[in-house]
Design a protein around this motif. Structure first.
Motif, PDB file in Angstrom:
ATOM      1  N   ILE A  72       0.835  -1.210   0.000  1.00 12.91           N
ATOM      2  CA  ILE A  72       0.000   0.000   0.000  1.00 12.91           C
ATOM      3  C   ILE A  72       0.867   1.256   0.000  1.00 12.91           C
ATOM      4  N   VAL A  73       1.902   1.250   0.855  1.00 13.07           N
ATOM      5  CA  VAL A  73       2.801   2.411   0.930  1.00 13.07           C
ATOM      6  C   VAL A  73       3.530   2.615  -0.392  1.00 13.07           C
ATOM      7  N   LEU A  74       4.062   1.522  -0.954  1.00  9.67           N
ATOM      8  CA  LEU A  74       4.794   1.636  -2.224  1.00  9.67           C
ATOM      9  C   LEU A  74       3.892   2.095  -3.360  1.00  9.67           C
ATOM     10  N   THR A  75       2.657   1.623  -3.370  1.00  9.29           N
ATOM     11  CA  THR A  75       1.728   2.015  -4.434  1.00  9.29           C
ATOM     12  C   THR A  75       1.409   3.507  -4.365  1.00  9.29           C
ATOM     13  N   ILE A  76       1.095   3.974  -3.161  1.00  7.94           N
ATOM     14  CA  ILE A  76       0.790   5.407  -2.993  1.00  7.94           C
ATOM     15  C   ILE A  76       1.993   6.265  -3.346  1.00  7.94           C
ATOM     16  N   ARG A  77       3.163   5.865  -2.860  1.00  7.50           N
ATOM     17  CA  ARG A  77       4.380   6.635  -3.157  1.00  7.50           C
ATOM     18  C   ARG A  77       4.678   6.634  -4.651  1.00  7.50           C
ATOM     19  N   GLY A  78       4.460   5.474  -5.298  1.00 11.37           N
ATOM     20  CA  GLY A  78       4.727   5.387  -6.735  1.00 11.37           C
ATOM     21  C   GLY A  78       3.815   6.279  -7.552  1.00 11.37           C
ATOM     22  N   LEU A  79       2.545   6.335  -7.172  1.00  7.29           N
ATOM     23  CA  LEU A  79       1.608   7.187  -7.901  1.00  7.29           C
ATOM     24  C   LEU A  79       1.923   8.663  -7.711  1.00  7.29           C
ATOM     25  N   ILE A  80       2.394   9.021  -6.509  1.00  3.88           N
ATOM     26  CA  ILE A  80       2.733  10.423  -6.239  1.00  3.88           C
ATOM     27  C   ILE A  80       3.981  10.846  -7.004  1.00  3.88           C
ATOM     28  N   SER A  81       4.982   9.952  -7.043  1.00  2.00           N
ATOM     29  CA  SER A  81       6.275  10.311  -7.648  1.00  2.00           C
ATOM     30  C   SER A  81       6.360   9.971  -9.130  1.00  2.00           C
ATOM     31  N   PHE A  87       8.666   7.020 -15.419  1.00  2.66           N
ATOM     32  CA  PHE A  87       7.828   5.847 -15.207  1.00  2.66           C
ATOM     33  C   PHE A  87       6.403   6.204 -15.593  1.00  2.66           C
ATOM     34  N   HIS A  88       5.803   5.344 -16.431  1.00  2.07           N
ATOM     35  CA  HIS A  88       4.459   5.627 -16.933  1.00  2.07           C
ATOM     36  C   HIS A  88       3.517   4.514 -16.463  1.00  2.07           C
ATOM     37  N   PRO A  89       2.766   4.761 -15.380  1.00  2.00           N
ATOM     38  CA  PRO A  89       1.876   3.714 -14.840  1.00  2.00           C
ATOM     39  C   PRO A  89       0.893   3.172 -15.871  1.00  2.00           C
ATOM     40  N   LYS A  90       0.407   4.022 -16.761  1.00  7.02           N
ATOM     41  CA  LYS A  90      -0.582   3.576 -17.747  1.00  7.02           C
ATOM     42  C   LYS A  90       0.021   2.637 -18.783  1.00  7.02           C
ATOM     43  N   ILE A 213       4.906  -3.692  -6.622  1.00  7.90           N
ATOM     44  CA  ILE A 213       6.112  -3.801  -7.450  1.00  7.90           C
ATOM     45  C   ILE A 213       6.222  -2.591  -8.373  1.00  7.90           C
ATOM     46  N   GLY A 214       5.079  -2.174  -8.944  1.00  3.46           N
ATOM     47  CA  GLY A 214       5.086  -0.986  -9.803  1.00  3.46           C
ATOM     48  C   GLY A 214       5.475   0.263  -9.042  1.00  3.46           C
ATOM     49  N   GLY A 215       4.975   0.383  -7.792  1.00  8.03           N
ATOM     50  CA  GLY A 215       5.348   1.540  -6.980  1.00  8.03           C
ATOM     51  C   GLY A 215       6.830   1.593  -6.691  1.00  8.03           C
ATOM     52  N   ALA A 216       7.437   0.415  -6.430  1.00  4.34           N
ATOM     53  CA  ALA A 216       8.880   0.372  -6.186  1.00  4.34           C
ATOM     54  C   ALA A 216       9.661   0.619  -7.469  1.00  4.34           C
ATOM     55  N   THR A 217       9.140   0.179  -8.599  1.00  4.87           N
ATOM     56  CA  THR A 217       9.817   0.369  -9.885  1.00  4.87           C
ATOM     57  C   THR A 217       9.855   1.836 -10.284  1.00  4.87           C
ATOM     58  N   SER A 218       8.898   2.610  -9.839  1.00  9.35           N
ATOM     59  CA  SER A 218       8.811   4.012 -10.260  1.00  9.35           C
ATOM     60  C   SER A 218      10.014   4.833  -9.816  1.00  9.35           C
ATOM     61  N   THR A 219      10.640   4.464  -8.680  1.00 14.97           N
ATOM     62  CA  THR A 219      11.800   5.221  -8.188  1.00 14.97           C
ATOM     63  C   THR A 219      13.119   4.479  -8.397  1.00 14.97           C
ATOM     64  N   SER A 222      18.152   1.434  -4.634  1.00 18.92           N
ATOM     65  CA  SER A 222      18.628   0.136  -4.162  1.00 18.92           C
ATOM     66  C   SER A 222      17.681  -0.451  -3.115  1.00 18.92           C
ATOM     67  N   VAL A 223      17.074   0.409  -2.304  1.00 18.02           N
ATOM     68  CA  VAL A 223      16.108  -0.054  -1.310  1.00 18.02           C
ATOM     69  C   VAL A 223      14.867  -0.607  -2.000  1.00 18.02           C
ATOM     70  N   ASP A 224      14.469   0.018  -3.093  1.00 23.00           N
ATOM     71  CA  ASP A 224      13.303  -0.465  -3.834  1.00 23.00           C
ATOM     72  C   ASP A 224      13.545  -1.854  -4.409  1.00 23.00           C
ATOM     73  N   LEU A 225      14.765  -2.120  -4.858  1.00 22.72           N
ATOM     74  CA  LEU A 225      15.085  -3.460  -5.343  1.00 22.72           C
ATOM     75  C   LEU A 225      14.945  -4.491  -4.226  1.00 22.72           C
ATOM     76  N   LEU A 226      15.324  -4.092  -3.017  1.00 23.21           N
ATOM     77  CA  LEU A 226      15.144  -4.978  -1.860  1.00 23.21           C
ATOM     78  C   LEU A 226      13.656  -5.211  -1.597  1.00 23.21           C
ATOM     79  N   PHE A 227      12.857  -4.152  -1.688  1.00 27.46           N
ATOM     80  CA  PHE A 227      11.413  -4.281  -1.494  1.00 27.46           C
ATOM     81  C   PHE A 227      10.804  -5.240  -2.516  1.00 27.46           C
ATOM     82  N   ILE A 228      11.217  -5.118  -3.768  1.00 28.53           N
ATOM     83  CA  ILE A 228      10.692  -5.998  -4.820  1.00 28.53           C
ATOM     84  C   ILE A 228      11.066  -7.454  -4.525  1.00 28.53           C
TER      85      ILE A 228
END
Length: 483
Positions: A72-81, A87-90, A213-219, A222-228
């Motif tokens: 949930i946190v990664l998704t919200i952060r990804g949409l904001i950033s 990164f193109h969510p669509k 995963i999409g939220g982490a991919t947007s930024t 290295s921490v995002d890779l760990l999250f994924i």
């Protein structure tokens, strides 16, 4: 998932229409206890065993909660950033979510083929899986980068390995056809509901994790890779647990039919499994993949060490001893006793394997059974179809992310495929366990004894041939020394 009305291989003597249980029916004490709602408790449950079961049960729900919060946190952060990065969510989400849906459709279609024509399904699996896997590899090579080419080459090599394996085991197809036909001739009532619910949950959960995963991919830090990585590990274990929930529930219902000729509703078995057996299933879902990997590695070492060198031979013998010990600590057949007798997973695995060893030739037969390979390659095929859907879409619209999206789709499709076919493997597990406990039962025909006899004849012929070759080599050596 409709129930077949007839099956060409099913013997009238071996499989009969199940008899509905009632409290007054006393032909089986197990059946009556199962009617009451909980499996009969094992005679001895140690404090350590109960502790581990509760620990793993808590671990399952804790990781589900924590992963959900992370997603949930990664998704919200990804949409904001997303607006501040390339990164193109669509463009990123639709191909992957579509591939998740395709994996569900492919999984349902695959098991329908198994129901109506097991013989063709077995052969189709061993031919289609390498073709589809090779197609994924070619797709990745076409993306163009060096990394994509390396990963694509690995897929092509995997496809070649599957093809060679398929050629090697063609002689086992006939027996596998008969066994699947017998084991799945009359699935427990409401099996379709259990399977559809499991596939639906796997699709919803996979789609939910995709958003994280999409939220982490947007930024892409290295921490995002760990999250994924954490999300993918959670997906793998949760899908294993879900698959084994099905195996415990349906194998329990099927075992009651094979062992006692009585009927148990698959939905009731699934509900009881969810209520009482979560801890043991979580332990089994952790141990079985590890033990299977270790045993597979040991087998590979033994095959490669087919040398007369004494050191190599002693090492292979040592590895074989380890493999034989590991299989008693954790194996998929133990899930039948987990559901039927409420045993701890290690105890259930040990008891079932002892039964196999007590029946002449049965251990070797089970060790060469193709059902697990069949389910694995079927899931690989579903994963390949899913990855082709996402990969082609991304290649045409957003090439930069084609590799990772293709791999995510393959992983998700693979696990959805495993969940979809868990009921089939559960039926086969129950068949073997019930046979091992009463080989003389009139509910079983000659399929297993005939196959055991055939394997013993082949083994004796091979041993005689090896003895003759060894004697010829020794005679040639003696002549050479005399000269």
């Amino acid at each position: 998932m409709p129930t077949p009305t007839s099956n060409g291989h099913a013997s009238r003597l071996q499989i009969q229409e199940p008899i509905t249980m009632s409290p007054s029916s006393s032909s089986s004490p197990i059946a009556f206890k199962e009617q009451q709602g909980r499996p009969p408790p094992a005679a001895h449950q140690t404090i350590a065993g109960k502790l581990f079961r509760n620990l793993f049960k808590g671990l399952l729900f804790s990781q589900l909660t924590l992963i959900s919060l992370l997603v949930i946190v990664l998704t919200i952060r990804g949409l904001i950033s997303a607006s501040s990065h390339h990164f193109h969510p669509k463009k990123w989400y639709p191909p992957l979510l579509a591939s998740v849906a395709v994996s569900g459709v492919a999984s349902l279609a695959w098991q329908c083929i198994f129901i109506y024509n097991p013989s063709r399904a077995v052969r189709a699996t061993f031919w289609l899986s390498p073709i589809l896997t090779c197609s994924v590899g070619i797709l990745l090579v076409l993306i163009g980068s060096a990394v994509d080419a390396v990963v694509g080459s690995a897929f092509v090599l995997f496809a070649i390995t599957q093809s060679l394996y398929g050629c090697w085991i063609t002689t086992r197809f006939e027996y596998t056809d008969k066994l699947l036909s017998l084991a799945t001739a009359f699935p427990p009532a409401r099996t379709r509901e259990v399977v559809c619910l499991s596939i639906t949950f796997s699709l919803v959960y996979s789609g939910f994790l995709v958003t994280g995963i999409g939220g982490a991919t947007s930024t892409r830090t290295s921490v995002d890779l760990l999250f994924i990585s954490v999300i993918l590990i959670s997906l793998s274990w949760t899908m294993q647990v879900l698959k084994n929930f099905q195996q415990v529930a349906i194998s329990r219902a099927r075992y009651v039919n094979f062992a006692h000729g009585e009927e148990m509703d698959a939905w009731d078995a699934f509900r009881i499994t969810m209520k009482h057996l979560v801890g043991s299933i979580c332990i089994g879902s952790t141990l079985v993949p590890i033990i299977v990997f270790i045993r597979g590695s040991i087998r590979s070492v033994n095959l490669m060490s087919g040398s007369s060198d004494e050191v190599m031979y002693s090492g292979a013998d040592c590895f074989s001893t380890i493999a034989n010990k590991l299989i008693t600590l954790g194996n998929r057949w133990g899930f039948v006793h987990v559901g039927t007798y409420d045993k701890g997973f290690v105890e259930a695995s040990s008891d079932t394997w002892k039964k196999f060893r007590s029946t002449s030739g049965l251990e070797k037969l089970i060790d060469s059974d193709l059902t697990s390979s069949l389910c694995f390659l079927s899931a690989v095929s579903v994963g390949a179809v899913s990855s082709l859907t996402a990969g082609i879409w991304m290649l045409l619209t957003h090439k930069d992310y084609a590799l990772e999206v293709t791999l995510y789709a393959f992983i998700i499709g693979y696990f959805v495929g495993r969940v979809g076919l868990a009921w089939l493997q559960a039926c086969v597990l129950a068949y073997y366990v019930a046979y091992s406990e009463d080989p003389q039962s009139m509910r079983f025909d000659g399929t297993i004894p005939n196959r055991i006899q055939r394997l013993q004849m082949l083994s004796a012929h091979r041993d005689n041939r090896e003895h003759e070759v060894g004697r010829e080599i020794e005679e040639d050596s003696t002549r050479y020394n005399n000269c």
